[in-house]
Design an enzyme around this catalytic site. Structure first.
Site, short mmCIF file in Angstrom:
data_model
loop_
_atom_site.label_atom_id
_atom_site.label_comp_id
_atom_site.label_asym_id
_atom_site.label_seq_id
_atom_site.Cartn_x
_atom_site.Cartn_y
_atom_site.Cartn_z
N LEU A 25 0.86 -1.18 0.00
CA LEU A 25 0.00 0.00 0.00
C LEU A 25 0.89 1.23 0.00
O LEU A 25 1.99 1.20 0.57
CB LEU A 25 -0.90 0.03 1.24
N ASP A 26 0.44 2.32 -0.64
CA ASP A 26 1.19 3.56 -0.58
C ASP A 26 1.41 3.96 0.88
O ASP A 26 0.59 3.63 1.75
CB ASP A 26 0.42 4.69 -1.28
N GLN A 27 2.49 4.68 1.13
CA GLN A 27 2.81 5.07 2.50
C GLN A 27 1.65 5.81 3.17
O GLN A 27 1.34 5.58 4.33
CB GLN A 27 4.05 5.97 2.52
#
Length: 562
Positions: free
Chosen positions: A407-409
């Site tokens: 997942l994106d940060q």
């Protein structure tokens, strides 16, 4: 042969360490240890530090001055060691062969074992090369191009004939309509028979061309099919030879750790190991240090030469232990070193450091990742804090964990990790084959007009402007997203996203681009949202997968926090 090098060969004598914190840990647990369960649960660790990185950078400068190191891409490594008298020296190693040689002056020699099968290896490699050349020749046979050329020509002729026949048929139909009302019955019968004969002749003409096509192409087809069967047979032979050689090398390669214990690759990895295991930098460096009474202090590995085939290795970048070859050996290789307590990750201001576990069994684990935390460690020392890093420190079997997806940060929600290689492989296949159902919840920084729909915009990441993604009809990869509005709240829109592909920043771009929804997700500054808010309002809410062991659908859900 000189293998131990002075620090001054790589760095200035007045080099000062400004940052003592490790940027990466080489770590593992020794499952082959016979000193008790408590010891087996203790993580063994060796750092990559600013000192070892500086030494590695010095080695890179040396490699850059010699063209022979740029001909092929491979991993290189250095190990900072301490001699019994307290003096510090440097070992350096390369993975596999260097320009066809495994022993090179100044570099750590290969792990013992290869010499025992050297003759068999040479014979097998020669046979493998012979098979490779034969496969290449069979793939490049002129009959293949001849078949393609003739096949295209016949298709062109058939298409032209079909077009002509279609036109003639239309003319005959018009003529039939005309003569039915103008000719006497006797003349009409004769004229209709002539038209029917013309139709029959055109059918015969088509059959003759098809017969000619078969007479010309079928012998070539049979020849090519026989050639492909031979290629398949050769590939099977090559696979069998490679496995046989690998098994022999695994039985003879012997690794020694700092407890003085030696085991073969076959004993360390009884389930089999990938080709090249034992020839990587880290095992070569640690084995040499263990067998020469040298104490490791820090290590660093980097890629040099041309980029790797799949572009996942960049020249001059540092990398950790590879998951398939080195990581399974790391615990055994480090056994006998003084155990280092794990360094805690810093608490970030205003961010939760706990990781809520929403599902766990002996094969996999799913957590509710908080926004602002990386899924896996980044390249640089200030980006080591991540879900994977924390779990590796928290769980007894943490070193075996691997992330199945990311997942994106700034995105929160369900993140899935596997606890063994087989589970990781099976789950990864589900993601690759788009058999996983994912649902995200988001808030847009505006009011969406459409209630639901599908966004189909190809995405491409500009390498000069990472991590930014953009719509690119020429270079972009297919990207498909379903959306459904849940509610409209004042000047915002809450909706569900169901991504049918898994591209980087897919939902964020599909929301922000004018050819998508045209409204950026709330908090997404990268794609144009300038509203003041504490986070990106994007959450991975649901994940449905087939459990690799139970073969039943596992339904995972994490409550949306906004």
């Amino acid at each position: 042969m000189v293998v131990l090098h002075a620090l001054s060969d790589f760095i200035d004598c007045d080099f000062a360490v400004s940052d003592l914190s490790p940027s990466y840990w080489y770590e593992g647990r020794c499952l082959q240890s016979d000193v008790g369960v408590a010891r087996r649960r203790h993580r063994l660790r060796l750092p990559r530090t600013s000192m070892s990185e500086a030494i590695a950078n010095g080695l890179m400068q040396q490699l850059a001055n010699n063209d022979c190191y740029s001909r092929e891409g491979k991993m290189y490594g250095i190990l900072l060691v301490e001699l019994p008298n307290g003096e510090q020296r440097v070992l350096k190693a390369f993975s596999g062969l260097l320009n066809g040689c495994n022993i090179v002056e100044g570099w750590v020699p290969p792990i013992p074992g290869r010499d025992e099968v050297a003759l068999e290896e040479a014979r097998t490699l020669a046979e493998l090369d012979k098979i490779k050349q034969e496969i290449l020749c069979l793939k490049q046979l002129t009959e293949r191009q001849q078949y393609e050329t003739l096949s295209d020509e016949f298709e062109r002729q058939l298409q032209a004939m079909s077009d002509r026949h279609r036109h003639c048929k239309h003319q005959r139909q018009e003529k039939r309509q005309q003569i039915c009302n103008t000719l006497t019955p006797e003349a009409l019968a004769i004229a209709l028979e002539q038209l029917d004969e013309e139709s029959r002749q055109q059918g015969i003409e088509r059959k003759q061309l098809k017969r000619q096509q078969n007479e010309v192409l079928q012998p070539l087809q049979r020849f090519i099919a026989a050639t492909d069967a031979r290629i398949s047979e050769l590939k099977q032979q090559r696979k069998a030879l490679s496995r046989q050689l690998q098994a022999q090398m695994q039985a003879t390669y012997s690794l020694t750790n700092f407890s003085g214990r030696s085991l073969s690759l076959q004993q360390l990895m009884p389930g089999g190991s990938p080709t090249g295991t034992g020839d990587c930098c880290a095992p070569k460096l640690l084995h040499y240090a263990a067998t020469h009474n040298l104490k490791p202090l820090a290590m660093a590995e980097f890629w040099w030469g041309v980029s790797s085939v799949n572009q996942d290795k960049i020249p001059g970048e540092f990398y950790g232990a590879c998951i398939e070859r080195c990581q399974p050996l790391m615990g055994f290789l480090l056994s006998g070193l003084r155990l280092n307590p794990p360094a805690p990750f810093p608490r970030r201001e205003g961010r939760e450091v706990t990781l809520p576990i929403i599902y766990e069994d002996e094969w996999l684990i799913a957590v509710n990742k908080p926004a602002g935390l990386l899924s896996v460690p980044g390249r640089y020392r200030d980006r080591q804090d991540s879900v994977l890093s924390r779990l590796r420190h928290l769980l007894p079997d943490g070193m075996m964990l691997t992330s199945v997806h990311r997942l994106d940060q700034e995105t929160s929600g369900i993140l899935l990790l596997a606890r063994d290689r087989q589970t990781h492989k099976q789950l990864s296949q589900q993601f690759q084959q788009r058999q996983v159902h994912k649902v995200y919840e988001a808030i847009l920084s505006g009011v969406a007009i459409a209630e639901q729909g599908v966004i189909d915009l190809p995405l491409w990441g500009d390498p000069e402007n990472r991590p930014y993604q953009k719509v690119d009809w020429q270079n972009g990869k297919p990207s498909l997203t379903q959306f459904q509005v849940m509610a409209r709240e004042q000047d915002y829109t809450r909706l569900e996203f169901t991504p049918l592909t898994g591209r980087t920043h897919q939902l964020r771009v599909h929301a922000a681009d004018v050819r998508g929804l045209g409204i950026a997700i709330l908090g997404d500054r990268l794609y144009g949202c300038d509203a003041v808010t504490s986070r990106l309002h994007l959450h991975a809410r649901e994940l449905h997968i087939e459990h690799p062991q139970f073969k039943k659908t596992l339904y995972l859900k994490a409550i949306t926090p906004f």
